[in-house]
Scaffold this active site. Structure first.
Site, PDB file in Angstrom:
ATOM      1  N   HIS A  99      -2.043   1.088  -9.365  1.00  0.00           N
ATOM      2  CA  HIS A  99      -2.673   0.063  -8.514  1.00  0.00           C
ATOM      3  C   HIS A  99      -3.376  -1.015  -9.357  1.00  0.00           C
ATOM      4  CE1 HIS A  99      -4.415  -0.662  -4.246  1.00  0.00           C
ATOM      5  NE2 HIS A  99      -4.353  -1.803  -4.932  1.00  0.00           N
ATOM      6  N   ARG A 129       0.860  -1.186   0.000  1.00  0.00           N
ATOM      7  CA  ARG A 129       0.000   0.000   0.000  1.00  0.00           C
ATOM      8  C   ARG A 129       0.895   1.234   0.000  1.00  0.00           C
ATOM      9  NH1 ARG A 129      -3.713  -2.742  -1.538  1.00  0.00           N
ATOM     10  NH2 ARG A 129      -5.565  -3.317  -0.342  1.00  0.00           N
TER      11      ARG A 129
HETATM   12  P1  NAP Z   1      -1.643 -12.039   4.357  1.00  0.00           P
HETATM   13  O1  NAP Z   1      -1.896 -13.402   3.825  1.00  0.00           O
HETATM   14  O2  NAP Z   1      -2.473 -11.550   5.502  1.00  0.00           O
HETATM   15  O3  NAP Z   1      -0.094 -11.972   4.749  1.00  0.00           O
HETATM   16  C1  NAP Z   1       0.452 -10.893   5.424  1.00  0.00           C
HETATM   17  C2  NAP Z   1       1.911 -11.194   5.746  1.00  0.00           C
HETATM   18  O4  NAP Z   1       2.502 -10.004   6.295  1.00  0.00           O
HETATM   19  C3  NAP Z   1       2.060 -12.286   6.803  1.00  0.00           C
HETATM   20  O5  NAP Z   1       3.195 -13.095   6.527  1.00  0.00           O
HETATM   21  C4  NAP Z   1       2.321 -11.480   8.080  1.00  0.00           C
HETATM   22  O6  NAP Z   1       3.092 -12.152   9.077  1.00  0.00           O
HETATM   23  C5  NAP Z   1       3.114 -10.322   7.523  1.00  0.00           C
HETATM   24  N1  NAP Z   1       3.067  -9.191   8.446  1.00  0.00           N
HETATM   25  C6  NAP Z   1       1.988  -8.504   8.890  1.00  0.00           C
HETATM   26  N2  NAP Z   1       2.354  -7.559   9.772  1.00  0.00           N
HETATM   27  C7  NAP Z   1       3.704  -7.657   9.899  1.00  0.00           C
HETATM   28  C8  NAP Z   1       4.672  -6.973  10.665  1.00  0.00           C
HETATM   29  N3  NAP Z   1       4.321  -5.990  11.508  1.00  0.00           N
HETATM   30  N4  NAP Z   1       5.961  -7.352  10.555  1.00  0.00           N
HETATM   31  C9  NAP Z   1       6.331  -8.357   9.729  1.00  0.00           C
HETATM   32  N5  NAP Z   1       5.452  -9.053   8.962  1.00  0.00           N
HETATM   33  C10 NAP Z   1       4.159  -8.701   9.058  1.00  0.00           C
HETATM   34  O7  NAP Z   1      -1.791 -10.951   3.194  1.00  0.00           O
HETATM   35  P2  NAP Z   1      -1.747 -11.181   1.609  1.00  0.00           P
HETATM   36  O8  NAP Z   1      -3.013 -11.779   1.111  1.00  0.00           O
HETATM   37  O9  NAP Z   1      -0.484 -11.843   1.260  1.00  0.00           O
HETATM   38  O10 NAP Z   1      -1.759  -9.653   1.104  1.00  0.00           O
HETATM   39  C11 NAP Z   1      -0.758  -8.744   1.508  1.00  0.00           C
HETATM   40  C12 NAP Z   1      -1.114  -7.332   1.071  1.00  0.00           C
HETATM   41  O11 NAP Z   1      -0.939  -7.165  -0.323  1.00  0.00           O
HETATM   42  C13 NAP Z   1      -2.570  -6.889   1.256  1.00  0.00           C
HETATM   43  O12 NAP Z   1      -2.846  -6.562   2.619  1.00  0.00           O
HETATM   44  C14 NAP Z   1      -2.647  -5.677   0.371  1.00  0.00           C
HETATM   45  O13 NAP Z   1      -2.231  -4.528   1.068  1.00  0.00           O
HETATM   46  C15 NAP Z   1      -1.623  -5.979  -0.722  1.00  0.00           C
HETATM   47  N6  NAP Z   1      -2.264  -6.188  -2.026  1.00  0.00           N
HETATM   48  C16 NAP Z   1      -1.957  -5.335  -3.037  1.00  0.00           C
HETATM   49  C17 NAP Z   1      -2.537  -5.516  -4.271  1.00  0.00           C
HETATM   50  C18 NAP Z   1      -2.184  -4.632  -5.437  1.00  0.00           C
HETATM   51  O14 NAP Z   1      -2.819  -4.738  -6.492  1.00  0.00           O
HETATM   52  N7  NAP Z   1      -1.184  -3.793  -5.331  1.00  0.00           N
HETATM   53  C19 NAP Z   1      -3.433  -6.570  -4.503  1.00  0.00           C
HETATM   54  C20 NAP Z   1      -3.721  -7.413  -3.450  1.00  0.00           C
HETATM   55  C21 NAP Z   1      -3.129  -7.222  -2.202  1.00  0.00           C
HETATM   56  P3  NAP Z   1       2.591 -13.537   9.754  1.00  0.00           P
HETATM   57  O15 NAP Z   1       2.839 -14.591   8.698  1.00  0.00           O
HETATM   58  O16 NAP Z   1       3.450 -13.683  10.915  1.00  0.00           O
HETATM   59  O17 NAP Z   1       1.117 -13.338  10.055  1.00  0.00           O
HETATM   60  C1  GLV Z   2      -6.058  -4.730  -3.916  1.00  0.00           C
HETATM   61  O1  GLV Z   2      -5.210  -3.942  -3.673  1.00  0.00           O
HETATM   62  C2  GLV Z   2      -6.597  -5.653  -2.949  1.00  0.00           C
HETATM   63  O2  GLV Z   2      -6.403  -5.437  -1.739  1.00  0.00           O
HETATM   64  O3  GLV Z   2      -7.227  -6.628  -3.385  1.00  0.00           O
END
Ligand code: NAP
Ligand code: GLV
Length: 308
Positions: free
Chosen positions: A271, A223
């Site tokens: 994005h 983000r």
């Molecule tokens: P997720 O499955 O919830 O994974 C989050 C990861 O971040 C976990 O490994 C977590 O650690 C780690 N984390 C959280 N807080 C932390 C901290 N303070 N220090 C170190 N590690 C930390 O999330 P996801 O589905 O992979 O998605 C991640 C993010 O991608 C979303 O929240 C969103 O912001 C972004 N995103 C962007 C797009 C885009 O188009 N640009 C699209 C989709 C998503 P643990 O394993 O220990 O819980």
């Molecule tokens: C996009 O950024 C999502 O969170 O799916």
């Protein structure tokens, strides 16, 4: 028992058809055709207002239509309502593609060649084998793991960092704030795939950049709030960082006069790294509602205290 959908209307029309055909037991209501608000147990939305939540007396679950939940003010969502983010294969595949593209672009010096081409300059740089390029991913969740798995197929040296200890095949994993310096010291390309929380806000800052090897590059697909913009500009201008691929900014859209638009060492996209895919996401939502009806766990349930 009804599901109210209040988000992108084009996706809503697709979901309405799919729910009619594949989950007729779920009464799908497409905003603003809400019917009796007391019937609504499930809400699928990107953002919500306190007024909307207050108008749904029997709401049990709030589904985010995207992977992140930082756009929702969770303090405004009553505690008894479960919050679930979108974990669906379409989002994952989009992110894997984009992160691979960004990594390969940086690995193969495409920012340098973009500039050289604009100046009609023939300026080859010595090729670095993938095994000698160290890629580090912040966030070892659904997306971070999938990205690392695909990057492994190119032969890159991989590491990852998360809040709690994790294991990923072929990846050196680090956990917690105390492990951050060791993790960052081994990242030629740093990819941010963290959720935006109080703890991760502004994490891509000078202190972090200083711990990277000289000339490292950044990919931010988390983000815009993760990045301290002035620190990135200073690190690029000082040559501490060699380039950045940014898919997310704060605010979005980025104002036309923002320095990121014209910076030669920044590749900016609006994005688009990944997007919820209507068909696969609808099926995940149907599955989650069925799980919930049976008192079973749902995929992507958010832990409210952690913020993700
Ligand atoms: P997720 O499955 O919830 O994974 C989050 C990861 O971040 C976990 O490994 C977590 O650690 C780690 N984390 C959280 N807080 C932390 C901290 N303070 N220090 C170190 N590690 C930390 O999330 P996801 O589905 O992979 O998605 C991640 C993010 O991608 C979303 O929240 C969103 O912001 C972004 N995103 C962007 C797009 C885009 O188009 N640009 C699209 C989709 C998503 P643990 O394993 O220990 O819980
Ligand atoms: C996009 O950024 C999502 O969170 O799916």
């Amino acid at each position: 028992m009804a599901l109210l959908y209040k988000a992108d209307p084009v996706r809503g029309a697709t979901w309405q058809k799919l729910f009619g055909a594949e989950a007729p037991e779920i009464d799908f209501r497409h905003w603003p055709d809400t019917g009796n608000l007391a019937d609504i147990r499930y809400l699928a939305a990107w953002t919500v207002t306190p007024d909307l939540l207050a108008s749904l007396p029997n709401l049990e679950v709030l589904f985010s239509t995207g992977a992140g939940v930082d756009q929702l003010d969770l303090t405004q969502v009553p505690d008894h309502i479960q919050v679930v983010r979108m974990v669906e294969p379409g989002i994952t595949e989009g992110m894997v593609e984009y992160a691979s593209f960004a990594t390969l672009a940086l690995h193969r010096h495409m920012l340098h060649y973009r500039k050289a081409q604009a100046e009609a300059r023939w300026a080859p740089i010595k090729l670095v084998p993938a095994k000698d390029r160290r890629i580090g991913v912040m966030g070892l969740g659904n997306l971070g793991r999938a990205v690392l798995t695909r990057l492994g197929s190119y032969g890159f040296a991989l590491s990852g960092w998360s809040r709690s200890p994790q294991q990923v095949d072929g990846v050196t994993c680090h956990a917690g704030a105390e492990a951050m310096p060791a993790f960052l010291a081994g990242c030629d390309i740093l990819i941010c795939l963290l959720p935006l929380t109080a703890e991760t806000h502004g994490i891509l800052c000078r202190k972090t950049f200083d711990l990277l090897p000289d000339g490292a590059a950044l990919v931010n697909v988390g983000r815009g709030g993760h990045l301290v913009e002035s620190d990135l500009l200073a690190a690029l201008d000082a040559g501490k960082l060699s380039g950045a691929v940014l898919d997310v900014t704060e605010p979005e859209p980025l104002p036309n006069d923002h320095p990121f638009w014209r910076h030669p060492a920044i590749l900016l996209t609006p994005h688009v790294a990944s997007m919820t895919q209507p068909e696969s996401a609808a099926r995940v939502l149907m599955g989650n509602i069925r799980q919930h009806r049976q008192g079973l766990a749902m995929l992507g349930t958010v832990t409210r205290g952690r913020g993700y």
